[in-house]
Design a protein around this motif. Structure first.
Motif, short mmCIF file in Angstrom:
data_model
loop_
_atom_site.label_atom_id
_atom_site.label_comp_id
_atom_site.label_asym_id
_atom_site.label_seq_id
_atom_site.Cartn_x
_atom_site.Cartn_y
_atom_site.Cartn_z
N ASP A 1 0.84 -1.06 -0.03
CA ASP A 1 -0.12 0.02 0.07
C ASP A 1 0.91 1.04 -0.06
N ILE B 1 -1.26 5.65 2.82
CA ILE B 1 -2.40 5.36 3.71
C ILE B 1 -2.13 6.46 5.10
N THR C 1 -1.94 -6.63 3.56
CA THR C 1 -0.90 -5.79 3.42
C THR C 1 0.33 -6.18 4.26
N ALA D 1 3.59 -0.76 4.01
CA ALA D 1 2.67 0.51 3.50
C ALA D 1 3.66 1.68 3.75
N CYS E 1 -4.78 6.15 -5.99
CA CYS E 1 -5.64 5.72 -5.04
C CYS E 1 -7.19 5.86 -5.34
N GLY F 1 -2.51 2.81 -3.93
CA GLY F 1 -2.83 3.29 -2.31
C GLY F 1 -4.22 3.29 -1.99
N THR F 2 -4.49 2.93 -0.78
CA THR F 2 -5.86 2.91 -0.23
C THR F 2 -6.06 4.29 0.20
N GLN G 1 -6.50 -4.41 -0.65
CA GLN G 1 -6.11 -4.11 -1.82
C GLN G 1 -6.97 -4.89 -3.10
N THR H 1 -9.51 -2.40 -3.52
CA THR H 1 -8.97 -1.02 -4.25
C THR H 1 -8.78 -1.41 -5.65
#
Ligand code: GUN
Ligand code: ZN
Length: 441
Positions: free
Chosen positions: A79, A82, A134, A137, A297, A324-325, A335, A338
């Protein structure tokens, strides 16, 4: 990281992308799918990977083999953008970026002055990452240095590779959330010395975005980057049209939004810019020339009504991109969810996102965006053993669909369209089981 890690051996169905590529059309040749495979990890790294048939001779008599015959194993999801303090404010109603920040975000972030509160949310946050598969990050904390301590302390307990930093913000925010150019420099420097390279932790210099930093503070950020060239820079760029107009007013001497960051020495191969929805051609060129990366994102861009990110352009312009979340403007830690939205964002622009390209962005592509593709992102021997065991059939509808899947690409596409945290069977971090659905409360 003083603990001795026991070796592990995992047997099952493995899928990864073996190398980075410069054309989307090259991804198919880089896909590696092993129906019955074996991965061995020693001291957190992959020491052997291949077919079960070839690999059995590599096993020691005292090594237990964990067999996942019904699952699919992929590299840990990455990720690239976040906010851990925003976990509790996902789904805040009704606003676009600038109003959303003032109405919901800043009041939430004020609470992180309290270290005990930051500890509690950091614990929740890391559990939520692991529960969603994940394993790495790039994370925004708040302006408070103790929020960074809280996060890295939890990451260290799991030996997880996180990149994070203290927000720098000295204007256009509530007093309680503002530092100064000087305190941002001193506090960030102390945090770099304390955390960067400690275990698997890495530090990111984190000016929130150009409107909340004075030129003096951006200059202090650039000075830090020059003093510590291997730390990251993490910020937001070109997310929302009102934001872009505001930056034009605040920095009239710069040609465009990215020029502001570039002017202060904040672009480069370890710089990650979240969003980049509305970049101009010159800005795309600058991203390429400086080897800077984008965090795409999709759930956030849709939720805040920011716009449709042109993923195809990252291939045309040769700009690194990860997924990216952006929790809490993003609406899920997951994800797979996402990617589901990433696909629809491309559909709305007449483009396609294939299953394997999706897997690429969530794993080795994300690793490349974070300049960590030598260490993470696939099952190559020598890489760090972060991976996820996926259940393809946790619900009746997913089982029905998966039984009709035409090959592994179709199976992964159905997974990314319908999947969520129910699909995460187990998450392994640095060769150790860090989350298992069957043990979760
Ligand atoms: N731009 C500046 N701060 C933020 C934030 O917290 N979230 C998002 N999505 N964009 C930002
Ligand atoms: Zn963000």
């Amino acid at each position: 990281m003083s603990s001795i890690l026991s070796p592990i051996a995992i047997r099952g169905r493995f899928l990864d992308i073996q190398n980075t590529v410069s054309k989307a059309s090259d991804i198919d040749q880089a896909v590696r799918y092993i129906e019955d495979g074996l991965l061995i990890s020693h001291e957190g790294k992959i020491s052997w990977f291949g077919t079960w048939e070839e690999g059995q001779s590599q096993l020691n008599a005292d090594m237990n083999v964990q067999h996942y015959p019904d699952q699919l194993i992929v590299p840990g999801f990455i990720d690239t953008h976040i906010h851990f303090p925003q976990s509790e404010m996902i789904g805040a109603y009704g606003e676009q970026l600038l109003e959303w920040l003032n109405t919901y975000t800043f009041p939430t972030e004020i609470q992180f002055e309290n270290k005990a509160y930051a500890d509690k949310i950091a614990q929740f946050f890391v559990n939520e990452l692991l529960k969603n598969g994940t394993t790495t990050a790039l994370v925004f904390c708040t302006v408070h240095p103790q929020s960074v301590d809280a996060l890295f302390e939890v990451a260290e307990q799991h030996q997880m590779r996180l990149i994070a930093g203290k927000v720098m913000m000295d204007r256009h925010a509530p007093e309680a959330l503002c530092d100064t150019a000087e305190s941002a420099y001193t506090d960030s420097k102390a945090l770099i010395e304390k955390w960067h390279g400690k275990g698997r932790n890495l530090y990111a210099i984190t000016p929130r975005f150009a409107p909340t930093s004075t030129p003096e503070q951006l200059s202090a950020a650039g000075k830090l980057k020059a003093e510590f060239p291997d730390v990251y820079v993490h910020t937001h760029l070109s997310e929302n049209k009102n934001e872009i107009a505001w930056v034009k007013d605040l920095f009239p001497e710069q040609k465009g939004y990215l020029d502001v960051y570039h002017h202060y020495g904040l672009t480069g191969s370890r710089s990650v810019f979240a969003h980049c929805v509305h970049l101009k051609d010159e800005e795309w060129d600058c991203m390429h020339q400086t080897d800077s990366a984008i965090a795409f994102c999709p759930t956030s861009n849709l939720f805040l009504g920011s716009g449709l990110f042109p993923l195809k352009k990252t291939w045309e312009k040769q700009v690194k991109v990860g997924l990216g979340t952006d929790v809490g403007a993003g609406t899920s830690f997951n994800q797979l969810q996402t990617l589901n939205e990433a696909y629809k964002v491309q559909q709305l622009q007449g483009d396609k996102l294939s299953a394997f390209e999706a897997l690429y962005h969530a794993t080795i592509g994300g690793a490349k965006a974070l300049d960590l593709d030598e260490k993470l992102g696939n099952f190559n021997i020598g890489k760090e053993a972060d991976f996820v065991v996926l259940d393809l059939k946790p619900t009746a509808i997913q089982a029905l669909r998966q039984e009709r899947a035409k090959g592994i690409d179709d199976a992964f596409f159905a997974l990314m369209t319908m999947g969520d945290d129910r699909n995460i069977h187990s998450t392994y971090v640095f060769g150790q089981l860090a989350y298992s659905k069957s043990n979760a409360q």
